[in-house]
Design an enzyme around this catalytic site. Structure first.
Site, short mmCIF file in Angstrom:
data_model
loop_
_atom_site.label_atom_id
_atom_site.label_comp_id
_atom_site.label_asym_id
_atom_site.label_seq_id
_atom_site.Cartn_x
_atom_site.Cartn_y
_atom_site.Cartn_z
CE1 TYR A 166 -3.62 2.58 0.25
CE2 TYR A 166 -2.41 3.40 2.16
CZ TYR A 166 -3.40 3.56 1.21
OH TYR A 166 -4.17 4.69 1.20
CE LYS A 196 -3.12 5.43 -2.07
NZ LYS A 196 -4.15 5.81 -3.07
#
Length: 243
Positions: A166, A170
């Site tokens: 995750y 980003k």
């Protein structure tokens, strides 16, 4: 073509995406609610309309080429152009995600949605955005994608949990945002990444300390930038987020 501003928000049936749609709709804009699940999408549209928002549903799975192409065709048929695209749809891939134990399939799933999905949707919508007088693209990132914060502090509120999929997704999204800004620098399109803060949403089991409405504020701000506003940046409510 309508003089009304037209926006599309992906993953807008709940959480931060829904609040972004609410905020943009409150400006008098027409807002496309992009979402995969038909029942949730239409429920969100109905709720937005009840609140006075000119909302319309856009069936959209950011991981599927045909779905994204159909979404672009729907927006073109309905409005003829797109003024603002907010790439909000995202997944965590589930936790824990220690890099020494993460399943490569999890990495692929997260990047497919959080990075490739953004590229897929953005490129499909670019011809419509180019027809706008003041096109804006907002990529919903996260402060956990900041390499500076990840490497300088162990504060979980700044870095989130250890995550091999995750957080790096980003970081990847931020890097892609910069590349878009470089390519589009001679156009009217402004593209920026936004950090909503640690919001209580389904994404984190509602453990966040901010509301989805608070998290939506930065996206709304970037969606309404003046023509001389920044591009290729990474912002939160307090200002610039370090890379």
């Amino acid at each position: 073509m309508s003089e009304q501003t037209i926006a599309l928000v992906t993953g807008a049936n709940k959480g931060i995406g829904y609040e972004i749609a609410t905020g943009l709709g409150a400006l008098g804009w027409s807002v496309g609610v992009g979402a995969r699940d038909e029942e949730r999408r239409e429920a969100a549209v109905e709720k937005l309309r009840a609140a006075g928002v000119d909302a319309f549903g856009v069936p959209l799975d950011v991981t599927d080429d045909a779905s994204v192409a159909a979404a672009a065709a729907l927006v073109e048929e309905r409005s003829g152009r797109l003024d603002v695209l907010v790439n909000n749809a995202g997944v965590t891939g589930g936790m824990p995600q220690e890099p020494t134990r993460v399943d490569p399939a999890t990495m692929r799933t997260v990047v497919e949605t959080n990075v490739i999905g953004v590229i897929r949707v953005t490129n499909a919508m670019l011809p419509l955005l180019r027809r706008s007088a003041s096109p804006r693209i907002v990529n919903m990132s996260s402060g956990v994608g900041s390499l500076t914060r990840q490497s300088k502090t162990d504060d979980p509120f700044a870095t989130g949990p250890i995550s091999a999929a995750y957080s790096p997704s980003k970081t990847f999204l931020n890097a892609v945002t910069v590349q878009y800004a470089k390519e589009l620098r001679d156009t009217d399109i402004l593209i920026n990444a936004a950090c909503p803060g640690y919001c209580a949403t389904d994404l984190n089991g509602h453990r966040g300390v901010r509301t989805p409405e608070q998290g939506a504020a930065i996206a709304i701000r970037l969606a309404t930038l003046p023509d001389d506003g920044p591009t290729g940046g990474f912002f939160e409510d307090a200002g610039v987020v370090p890379w």
